[in-house]
Write an enzyme that holds these catalytic residues in place. Sequence first.
Site, PDB file in Angstrom:
ATOM      1  N   TYR A 131       3.887  -1.025 -14.174  1.00 51.91           N
ATOM      2  CA  TYR A 131       5.022  -0.512 -13.854  1.00 51.91           C
ATOM      3  C   TYR A 131       6.007  -1.134 -14.878  1.00 51.91           C
ATOM      4  O   TYR A 131       5.921  -1.960 -15.845  1.00 51.91           O
ATOM      5  CB  TYR A 131       5.339  -0.653 -12.499  1.00 51.91           C
ATOM      6  CG  TYR A 131       4.331   0.458 -11.796  1.00 51.91           C
ATOM      7  CD1 TYR A 131       4.227   1.609 -11.731  1.00 51.91           C
ATOM      8  CD2 TYR A 131       3.644  -0.202 -10.718  1.00 51.91           C
ATOM      9  CE1 TYR A 131       3.377   2.548 -11.163  1.00 51.91           C
ATOM     10  CE2 TYR A 131       2.770   0.562  -9.964  1.00 51.91           C
ATOM     11  CZ  TYR A 131       2.712   2.012 -10.375  1.00 51.91           C
ATOM     12  OH  TYR A 131       1.854   2.848  -9.393  1.00 51.91           O
ATOM     13  N   GLY A 148      -5.944  -5.091   1.492  1.00 50.04           N
ATOM     14  CA  GLY A 148      -5.201  -4.004   1.063  1.00 50.04           C
ATOM     15  C   GLY A 148      -5.715  -2.979   2.017  1.00 50.04           C
ATOM     16  O   GLY A 148      -5.315  -2.596   3.316  1.00 50.04           O
ATOM     17  N   SER A 161     -10.465  -6.320  -3.635  1.00 51.17           N
ATOM     18  CA  SER A 161     -11.813  -6.188  -3.274  1.00 51.17           C
ATOM     19  C   SER A 161     -12.438  -7.452  -2.511  1.00 51.17           C
ATOM     20  O   SER A 161     -13.608  -7.340  -2.424  1.00 51.17           O
ATOM     21  CB  SER A 161     -12.718  -5.540  -4.222  1.00 51.17           C
ATOM     22  OG  SER A 161     -12.411  -4.534  -4.794  1.00 51.17           O
ATOM     23  N   LEU A 166       0.717  -1.305  -0.074  1.00 54.94           N
ATOM     24  CA  LEU A 166      -0.008   0.277   0.032  1.00 54.94           C
ATOM     25  C   LEU A 166       1.120   1.176   0.001  1.00 54.94           C
ATOM     26  O   LEU A 166       1.713   1.427   0.935  1.00 54.94           O
ATOM     27  CB  LEU A 166      -0.775  -0.038   1.238  1.00 54.94           C
ATOM     28  CG  LEU A 166      -1.847  -1.154   1.173  1.00 54.94           C
ATOM     29  CD1 LEU A 166      -2.138  -1.322   2.711  1.00 54.94           C
ATOM     30  CD2 LEU A 166      -3.210  -0.916   0.706  1.00 54.94           C
ATOM     31  N   ALA A 218       5.456  -0.395  -2.164  1.00 50.63           N
ATOM     32  CA  ALA A 218       6.538  -0.447  -3.213  1.00 50.63           C
ATOM     33  C   ALA A 218       7.970   0.275  -2.826  1.00 50.63           C
ATOM     34  O   ALA A 218       7.483   1.366  -2.662  1.00 50.63           O
ATOM     35  CB  ALA A 218       5.886  -0.095  -4.693  1.00 50.63           C
TER      36      ALA A 218
END
Length: 346
Positions: free
Chosen positions: A178, A315, A294, A26, A58
């Site tokens: 990314y 998350g 989710s 996160l 990250a």
Amino acid sequence: MTANLFQPYQLNSTITLNNKILMAPLTRCMADDELVPTQMMADYYARRAAAGLIISEAVIIRPDGQGYPNTPGLFTPAQIDGWRMVTDAVHRAGGKIFAQLWHTGRVAHSSFFGGQIIGPSAVAIEGSVPRQRELTYEVPKAVSHEEIEQLINDYSQAAANAIDAGFDGVEIHGANAYLIDQFLHHDSNRRTDEYGETPQNMARFPLAVVDAICERIGNERTALRVSPGAYVNMKGDSRDRQVFDYFLKQLESRDLAYLHIGIFDDSVQFDYLAGSASSYTRAHYSKTLVGVGSYSAKTGAAALSENKFDLLAIGRPFIANPDYVERVRDDQPLVEYSDAMLGELI
């Protein structure tokens, strides 16, 4: 209904998790101006150590990988020391933590590091940088062969730095549009050399990164996040299916700690994957799979019982509930997440 989440899980002979609930990565933008983790971050992660495994936010492998303000790095001695403070706090609290290794590629912005942004091809994304809306995205430089070799070395060094900083392992960020993911999708990879056009070529750099890190720190401490379905900062292409068919087959032989789906909402259906990102990946990868997107504890537990994946990553509820694991275990109500919580570390 959630009892299966609280069973131990053996990733391999080196690492056993206390439960099957993972804290998803996160991004919080809470490092200092030198991208060094702070005491507040150590406290934040330690409060969530009841997770079977924490996957860190990250972490940038080198300066030109930065695409957001105050995201932590893992390429200077001060950053390594800062992360050691974090991992020590998590371990004292009885937890385990992997570092998510990150280069944003064409999602980077030169204002953060004063240089040229890079990507597989000279194709920009549209829009502006989150939290820095005055910054619009730039056209990246297509990396040369020599620059690709340097990137592989830098990923490997970042993995070694992570182990030096006390992490239990690393998760390579190969998802969410990314750098590594950019090589795996036709929208962002327009190359015509040995890193483009065919599935084997497009997977060449991602597999080289995986192999270099496995060799450096061991495959049992190496994991990977992937996004077979293009859903953010990238357009889908039916040819991407062939790339991931090949890529996942190659990963099967690497014996990684786990594979982690990169998706915000796993109910999203992708035509060219003939279903959700997780169902497609499960059909093509038989080893430890982490689902995310989710899920609640109850829907995630049901997915585990149906063998849709092996571990559940949570998350935003972890932002709102530092004691998420305890609340689920004791069947207590959760604090509802709101975006206002992003401005503070609780």
